[in-house]
Design a protein around this motif. Structure first.
Motif, PDB file in Angstrom:
ATOM      1  N   MET A 125      -6.634 -15.658  -4.012  1.00 25.98           N
ATOM      2  CA  MET A 125      -6.674 -14.237  -3.658  1.00 25.98           C
ATOM      3  C   MET A 125      -5.515 -13.811  -2.764  1.00 25.98           C
ATOM      4  O   MET A 125      -5.277 -12.614  -2.581  1.00 25.98           O
ATOM      5  CB  MET A 125      -8.018 -13.897  -3.017  1.00 25.98           C
ATOM      6  CG  MET A 125      -9.163 -13.922  -4.024  1.00 25.98           C
ATOM      7  SD  MET A 125     -10.756 -13.415  -3.330  1.00 25.98           S
ATOM      8  CE  MET A 125     -11.278 -14.952  -2.571  1.00 25.98           C
ATOM      9  N   VAL A 126      -4.792 -14.791  -2.204  1.00 25.91           N
ATOM     10  CA  VAL A 126      -3.599 -14.468  -1.418  1.00 25.91           C
ATOM     11  C   VAL A 126      -2.357 -15.135  -2.020  1.00 25.91           C
ATOM     12  O   VAL A 126      -1.356 -15.345  -1.341  1.00 25.91           O
ATOM     13  CB  VAL A 126      -3.766 -14.877   0.059  1.00 25.91           C
ATOM     14  CG1 VAL A 126      -4.813 -14.004   0.728  1.00 25.91           C
ATOM     15  CG2 VAL A 126      -4.114 -16.352   0.222  1.00 25.91           C
ATOM     16  N   GLY A 127      -2.446 -15.469  -3.312  1.00 26.11           N
ATOM     17  CA  GLY A 127      -1.296 -16.027  -4.011  1.00 26.11           C
ATOM     18  C   GLY A 127      -1.003 -17.471  -3.704  1.00 26.11           C
ATOM     19  O   GLY A 127       0.100 -17.955  -3.978  1.00 26.11           O
ATOM     20  N   GLU A 128      -1.977 -18.194  -3.149  1.00 23.11           N
ATOM     21  CA  GLU A 128      -1.770 -19.600  -2.795  1.00 23.11           C
ATOM     22  C   GLU A 128      -2.867 -20.483  -3.397  1.00 23.11           C
ATOM     23  O   GLU A 128      -3.351 -21.418  -2.761  1.00 23.11           O
ATOM     24  CB  GLU A 128      -1.748 -19.768  -1.272  1.00 23.11           C
ATOM     25  CG  GLU A 128      -0.535 -19.152  -0.590  1.00 23.11           C
ATOM     26  CD  GLU A 128       0.766 -19.880  -0.894  1.00 23.11           C
ATOM     27  OE1 GLU A 128       0.715 -20.996  -1.459  1.00 23.11           O
ATOM     28  OE2 GLU A 128       1.837 -19.327  -0.572  1.00 23.11           O
ATOM     29  N   GLY A 129      -3.240 -20.180  -4.631  1.00 22.51           N
ATOM     30  CA  GLY A 129      -4.306 -20.932  -5.279  1.00 22.51           C
ATOM     31  C   GLY A 129      -3.874 -22.312  -5.734  1.00 22.51           C
ATOM     32  O   GLY A 129      -2.688 -22.611  -5.867  1.00 22.51           O
ATOM     33  N   MET A 130      -4.862 -23.157  -5.976  1.00 20.15           N
ATOM     34  CA  MET A 130      -4.648 -24.465  -6.598  1.00 20.15           C
ATOM     35  C   MET A 130      -5.674 -24.588  -7.714  1.00 20.15           C
ATOM     36  O   MET A 130      -6.876 -24.438  -7.470  1.00 20.15           O
ATOM     37  CB  MET A 130      -4.840 -25.586  -5.581  1.00 20.15           C
ATOM     38  CG  MET A 130      -4.564 -26.985  -6.133  1.00 20.15           C
ATOM     39  SD  MET A 130      -2.810 -27.259  -6.487  1.00 20.15           S
ATOM     40  CE  MET A 130      -2.866 -27.871  -8.181  1.00 20.15           C
ATOM     41  N   ALA A 131      -5.201 -24.828  -8.923  1.00 23.30           N
ATOM     42  CA  ALA A 131      -6.091 -24.866 -10.078  1.00 23.30           C
ATOM     43  C   ALA A 131      -5.917 -26.162 -10.857  1.00 23.30           C
ATOM     44  O   ALA A 131      -4.794 -26.605 -11.107  1.00 23.30           O
ATOM     45  CB  ALA A 131      -5.828 -23.670 -10.996  1.00 23.30           C
TER      46      ALA A 131
END
Length: 274
Positions: A125-131
């Protein structure tokens, strides 16, 4: 990327994905259609991003080349039952529903179709995801690259064997909560030392952000980076020794292990219920 994207579920993760894709230039607003029962939420998405919206899931399923199921796991079976006759067989279905394995998703779909499972986390949600991303045997390399590009548009994404998804849950999906607890604990001590709480959160959170970037960008072992901060006879080594004496390392390891165990148990329950 000339693809049409459909989202069933217009919540926070849908918003994060759409924002990432549009900022990265992966697609245009006219090639995105979102369906949800929350009309107010849909109208907000349309107003902010200029995308298409509908309250008909089947319309979204028929529209999409890449159909993203962004709904809760308990809702997913009913949604799939509703749309499975209208999904185009050349499309790829992407599920971000926690705990639903590829075999379970295939049983719900009742047809041979490309399916990709993704485990994102809330920092998206703040552009720092890990998927973490895995797929069944029907997904083409091009489809996989398209989906990886989508999730890399708001953080990082890697292909991971599905057998490791319980580990991913523990060290990525759930771990932001551990980090927030750590930040809160440090901030409480800073407040006890006289620092205003808002300033304490800023200092502690930025220290965590910077430390994480050091691990990712230098490629150095975390232990080596720790040693760089621990001067002989200094303040930091005393603090590290206190953490070790209090069992911080084992507490974190035990927490991750408990989380993995619970994730496996929940996944087994889902499989047994099908």
């Amino acid at each position: 990327m000339e693809r049409k994207f459909g989202f069933i579920g217009g919540g926070n993760m849908c918003r994060a994905i759409i924002e990432g894709m549009l900022k990265a230039g992966i697609t245009e607003p006219g090639d995105i259609l979102v369906s949800d029962k929350n009309h107010r939420g849909l109208e907000a998405l349309k107003a902010e991003y200029g995308i298409g919206i509908t309250d008909e899931n089947c319309k979204t399923a028929a529209f999409a080349d890449i159909l993203i199921l962004a709904v809760k796991p308990n809702v997913c079976p009913a949604v799939i039952a509703e749309i499975r006759e209208t999904i185009r067989r050349e499309s790829v279905v992407v599920s971000i529903a926690a705990g639903l394995s590829l075999p379970v998703l295939m049983k719900y779909l009742k047809c041979d179709i490309p399916v990709i499972r993704v485990m994102p986390n809330t920092p998206a949600m703040v552009g720092e995801g890990m998927a973490a991303v895995c797929s069944n045997g029907l997904v083409s390399r091009a489809q996989m690259e398209d989906v990886l590009a989508v999730f890399r548009s708001f953080g990082r994404a890697e292909e991971v064997a599905e057998s490791l998804f319980d580990v991913v849950t523990a060290v990525s999906g759930s771990s932001p909560a551990y980090v927030y607890l750590f930040i809160e604990a440090m901030a409480d001590a800073a407040v006890a030392g006289g620092m205003p709480r808002g300033q304490a959160y800023t200092f502690c959170a930025q220290a965590v952000t910077g430390s994480a970037r050091m691990v990712l960008e230098t490629g150095k072992h975390p232990g080596e980076l720790k040693d760089m901060v621990c001067s002989p006879g200094g303040t930091t080594i005393d603090a590290v020794m206190e953490l070790e004496e209090r069992g911080m390392r084992s507490a974190v390891q035990n927490a991750v292990t408990v989380c993995m165990r619970k994730s496996k148990s929940m996944g087994k329950q889902q499989e047994d219920a099908v």
